[in-house]
Motif scaffolding. Structure first.
Motif, PDB file in Angstrom:
ATOM      1  N   GLU A   1     156.907   9.033  31.039  1.00 31.67           N
ATOM      2  CA  GLU A   1     155.636   9.433  31.626  1.00 31.67           C
ATOM      3  C   GLU A   1     155.815  10.256  32.894  1.00 31.67           C
ATOM      4  OE1 GLU A   1     153.370   5.884  32.111  1.00 31.67           O
ATOM      5  OE2 GLU A   1     153.495   5.317  29.997  1.00 31.67           O
ATOM      6  N   ASN A   2     157.023  10.746  33.136  1.00 30.02           N
ATOM      7  CA  ASN A   2     157.272  11.626  34.269  1.00 30.02           C
ATOM      8  C   ASN A   2     156.665  12.993  33.995  1.00 30.02           C
ATOM      9  OD1 ASN A   2     159.418  13.846  35.405  1.00 30.02           O
ATOM     10  ND2 ASN A   2     159.074  12.190  36.866  1.00 30.02           N
ATOM     11  N   ILE A   3     155.917  13.533  34.953  1.00 30.90           N
ATOM     12  CA  ILE A   3     155.179  14.778  34.731  1.00 30.90           C
ATOM     13  C   ILE A   3     156.117  15.951  34.500  1.00 30.90           C
ATOM     14  CG2 ILE A   3     155.008  15.341  37.188  1.00 30.90           C
ATOM     15  CD1 ILE A   3     152.244  15.833  34.561  1.00 30.90           C
TER      16      ILE A   3
ATOM     17  N   MET B   1     148.728  13.634  27.806  1.00 28.68           N
ATOM     18  CA  MET B   1     149.708  12.752  28.429  1.00 28.68           C
ATOM     19  C   MET B   1     149.693  11.364  27.802  1.00 28.68           C
ATOM     20  SD  MET B   1     148.969  13.976  32.351  1.00 28.68           S
ATOM     21  CE  MET B   1     149.855  12.611  33.092  1.00 28.68           C
ATOM     22  N   LYS B   2     148.518  10.841  27.512  1.00 25.55           N
ATOM     23  CA  LYS B   2     148.422   9.472  26.989  1.00 25.55           C
ATOM     24  C   LYS B   2     148.802   9.389  25.518  1.00 25.55           C
ATOM     25  CE  LYS B   2     144.884   8.015  30.292  1.00 25.55           C
ATOM     26  NZ  LYS B   2     143.489   7.538  30.483  1.00 25.55           N
ATOM     27  N   ARG B   3     148.540  10.446  24.751  1.00 29.88           N
ATOM     28  CA  ARG B   3     148.813  10.387  23.319  1.00 29.88           C
ATOM     29  C   ARG B   3     150.260  10.693  22.975  1.00 29.88           C
ATOM     30  NH1 ARG B   3     143.691  13.327  20.236  1.00 29.88           N
ATOM     31  NH2 ARG B   3     142.111  11.751  20.750  1.00 29.88           N
ATOM     32  N   LYS B   4     150.898  11.580  23.713  1.00 35.08           N
ATOM     33  CA  LYS B   4     152.226  12.058  23.325  1.00 35.08           C
ATOM     34  C   LYS B   4     153.367  11.403  24.082  1.00 35.08           C
ATOM     35  CE  LYS B   4     150.721  16.639  21.793  1.00 35.08           C
ATOM     36  NZ  LYS B   4     150.941  18.103  21.927  1.00 35.08           N
ATOM     37  N   PHE B   5     153.101  10.810  25.245  1.00 35.20           N
ATOM     38  CA  PHE B   5     154.187  10.275  26.065  1.00 35.20           C
ATOM     39  C   PHE B   5     153.792   8.893  26.577  1.00 35.20           C
ATOM     40  CE2 PHE B   5     154.224  14.886  26.372  1.00 35.20           C
ATOM     41  CZ  PHE B   5     155.534  15.198  26.079  1.00 35.20           C
TER      42      PHE B   5
ATOM     43  N   ASP C   1     152.412  10.015  42.409  1.00 31.10           N
ATOM     44  CA  ASP C   1     151.861  10.068  41.048  1.00 31.10           C
ATOM     45  C   ASP C   1     152.662  10.970  40.120  1.00 31.10           C
ATOM     46  OD1 ASP C   1     149.758   8.459  41.979  1.00 31.10           O
ATOM     47  OD2 ASP C   1     148.626  10.230  42.619  1.00 31.10           O
ATOM     48  N   VAL C   2     153.972  11.104  40.359  1.00 31.75           N
ATOM     49  CA  VAL C   2     154.776  11.949  39.488  1.00 31.75           C
ATOM     50  C   VAL C   2     155.148  11.232  38.200  1.00 31.75           C
ATOM     51  CG1 VAL C   2     157.040  11.301  40.386  1.00 31.75           C
ATOM     52  CG2 VAL C   2     156.675  13.628  39.545  1.00 31.75           C
TER      53      VAL C   2
END
Length: 381
Positions: free
Chosen positions: A275-277, A226-230, A269-270
């Motif tokens: 960064e939306n899950i 999540m942190k590296r790609k978005f 926390d969606v």
């Protein structure tokens, strides 16, 4: 013209000479296996038994994984009316709300209102779906593995560089009065994002009432991924996310701009924007035309659901936004109770069982051939 310079013979000194060892002089002994029926029998027997044992273990492991699937291509409205395969032309910006009743544990047929308090407690403490409960949405006949489709994206843009649109053709930009306005997020994958939303209610949670099943996004995707790609674009302290995305436009199939994605979600926390899950999960394309993607995970920190989903009746409420009539596909919602083997899928166990059985049959054939050879030696013709 001939070269008059005499050529001296090359002198090989000891410093360039390899040592006289078996390794450097290539004198190591080589293994030359002699294949025969006698040597093949233990190989096929051990491999067949190991493969068959793995297949049996996987089979019983998958049998312990429970699933409840709701096919909702045809929307059932809360009043009981069924809308046959909602067409894209019928939807527009309208959202259809569908409702389905789900019974977990078919043996439970009594109304909780008529039960004693200790029996209600027993039902809650002995859930129908135990362990890690995950909720998926599934699509059928959707080919995310098409090369032109999954290449139509720009990973640099998803990391916050919103003006990077190379590779998203033909959904790179929109011509507005002669000005090329970049699309964010660009490309076919983002444009076709799945946007149905779900809520699950436990109908027997309280007397004459309902309890919403608590969901969490923890565990849906890995933190590192999540942190590296978005990442959303960097913004100043006095800027909103929509301020940062000014100068871009949403994909043609989207109702709202990217900065509003996840703002009105009922799940904590969606995440919003890139960064939306739900957006991040969708951008991981599937390899097969029939696939499922993880939507939410049961929040077991809530007392009533600490052991899983209690037995009883549930109501699934769906905001129907995503049409599938253009490719004659199907949509489904899956409740899965997973164990050490993961989601229920009998494909791998069946493959192991078939290969293991085949190897054992080959072993029996080799044994018969070996016996025939032995008998022919003992009783020569």
């Amino acid at each position: 013209m001939p070269d008059d310079i005499p050529k001296l013979p090359r002198q090989r000194g000891k410093k360039n000479q390899p040592k006289d060892t078996a390794w450097k002089q290539q004198k190591l002994p080589a293994l030359r296996p002699h294949y025969s029926i006698t040597s093949a029998i233990p190989v096929t027997l051990i491999t067949g038994l190991a493969t068959l044992a793995m297949g049996i273990a996987l089979f019983f492991g998958h049998q312990g994984s429970l699933e409840q699937e709701v096919l909702y291509t045809n929307c059932t409205l809360p009043n009981g009316t069924q809308v046959e395969r909602v067409l894209r032309s019928e939807m527009g910006n309208e959202t259809f709300q569908c409702a389905y009743n789900i019974i977990l544990d078919q043996d439970y047929t009594e109304e909780v209102e008529n039960l004693e308090a200790d029996i209600i407690s027993e039902i809650i403490n002995n859930p129908s779906f135990q362990g890690d409960i995950k909720f998926y949405y599934g699509l059928n006949k959707f080919y995310q593995n098409n090369r032109l489709y999954f290449n139509s994206r720009n990973d640099q843009q998803l990391r916050g560089k919103i003006n990077e649109i190379d590779g998203c053709d033909p959904l790179q930009y929109v011509d507005v009065n002669g000005t090329k306005v970049p699309i964010a997020p660009c490309g076919f994958v983002a444009n076709s994002m799945f946007n149905d939303t779900f809520q699950l209610f436990y109908m027997n949670g309280t007397i004459n009432g309902t309890t919403r099943v608590p969901w969490t996004t923890r565990g849906v995707l890995g933190e590192t991924e999540m942190k590296r790609k978005f990442r959303n674009p960097v913004r100043a302290a006095n800027q909103t996310l929509c301020d940062v995305f000014q100068g871009t436009i949403q994909p043609p199939a989207w109702r709202y701009p990217i900065c509003q994605l996840g703002v009105n979600s009922t799940d904590p926390d969606v995440g919003i924007g890139f960064e939306n899950i739900d957006f991040m999960v969708w951008m991981k394309v599937a390899a097969l035309p029939k696939f499922r993607k993880l939507y939410r995970v049961l929040n077991k920190q809530v007392d009533m659901f600490s052991n899983g989903l209690p037995r009883g009746t549930y109501q699934l409420v769906i905001n129907y936004n995503y049409p599938v009539d253009m490719y004659d596909g199907d949509k489904s919602f899956i409740i899965a109770s997973e164990n050490w083997v993961g989601p229920r899928n009998l494909f791998l166990p069946v493959i192991y069982l078939v290969v293991g059985t085949f190897l054992l049959l080959v072993t029996i054939l080799f044994i018969l051939m070996w016996l025939k050879q032995r008998l022919s030696r003992v009783h020569p013709t």
